[in-house]
Design an enzyme around this catalytic site. Sequence first.
Site, PDB file in Angstrom:
ATOM      1  N   HIS A  59       0.812  -1.220   0.000  1.00 14.04           N
ATOM      2  CA  HIS A  59       0.000   0.000   0.000  1.00 14.04           C
ATOM      3  C   HIS A  59       0.848   1.275   0.000  1.00 14.04           C
ATOM      4  CE1 HIS A  59       0.115  -0.028   4.585  1.00 14.04           C
ATOM      5  NE2 HIS A  59       0.182   1.271   4.369  1.00 14.04           N
ATOM      6  N   ASP A  90       0.127  -7.575   1.679  1.00 12.16           N
ATOM      7  CA  ASP A  90       0.527  -6.169   1.775  1.00 12.16           C
ATOM      8  C   ASP A  90       2.045  -6.014   1.819  1.00 12.16           C
ATOM      9  OD1 ASP A  90       0.265  -3.449   1.776  1.00 12.16           O
ATOM     10  OD2 ASP A  90      -0.298  -3.260   3.883  1.00 12.16           O
ATOM     11  N   GLY A 163       3.169   6.707   7.764  1.00  9.28           N
ATOM     12  CA  GLY A 163       4.559   6.915   7.333  1.00  9.28           C
ATOM     13  C   GLY A 163       5.471   5.813   7.836  1.00  9.28           C
ATOM     14  N   ASN A 164       5.073   5.142   8.934  1.00  9.16           N
ATOM     15  CA  ASN A 164       5.821   3.976   9.426  1.00  9.16           C
ATOM     16  C   ASN A 164       5.555   2.732   8.574  1.00  9.16           C
ATOM     17  OD1 ASN A 164       5.710   5.165  12.698  1.00  9.16           O
ATOM     18  ND2 ASN A 164       7.568   4.159  11.923  1.00  9.16           N
ATOM     19  N   SER A 165       4.499   2.763   7.767  1.00  9.88           N
ATOM     20  CA  SER A 165       4.124   1.586   6.977  1.00  9.88           C
ATOM     21  C   SER A 165       5.290   1.070   6.147  1.00  9.88           C
ATOM     22  CB  SER A 165       2.964   1.924   6.040  1.00  9.88           C
ATOM     23  OG  SER A 165       1.764   2.067   6.747  1.00  9.88           O
TER      24      SER A 165
END
Length: 241
Positions: A59, A90, A163-165
């Site tokens: 994502h 993901d 933003g940590n994704s």
Amino acid sequence: TPVPTSGAVDNIDDVQGAVFQIIGTGTINDVDQGEMLNAEWGGTGFFIDSSGIGVTNNHVVAGAALLKAYVNGETEPRSIRVLGTSECADLAVVKVEGSDFPYLEWYSGTVKSGLDVYAAGFPLVEPEYNLTKGIISKINADGETYWSSLPYIYGHDAKINGGNSGGPLVTTDGKVVGINYMARASVDQQFAIPAVLASPIVDKLKEKQNVASLGLAGSAIVFGPNGEYPGIWVESTTTGG
């Protein structure tokens, strides 16, 4: 800060050199806000070998017409391309321009509740590297979400934000326990894709084999007052997807 030399990271201080920020730009058809032209978003990735092969969330890269990587505090972005994606898990594998990068290895020990972990990445799309500390709280949390499907996931309390994704959840010696991909801020819960599930998928993705992937970013959704129109809302598609 001295730049760590190329090679496998073996301590928490050197994790920073193996983690990079990803900035994506593209057109998104948001279910609430409608079509958003030239939208910009951010995420995190980490190197798994010195040649610039990295891992992030699907994502983070899905729908991007342009992707940029910022490595180890550099102000100039490096080009980045997607090698393979898995919507169901993901996950995505990317190649960042350059070589001789420090990289992270998968954690090979037993993951138990209470294991000390750190979330590394770039929350809130800010340019400064961020590290938060916590413990693994759940080892068998529900892995079904409206955009992905995993047999189980890890819950932890190392604070993550947007933003940590795609960033790594690591041990004190810098080994990757999981890949951060979701948070429920209202109840202060954070979740990571287990490394033991991610590793075999990543091996296929880096060989340019997509896994359980249609080439889109989508959400399972229902329309209508009684939820009578179930389907997949397509936010964006990959080139050729």
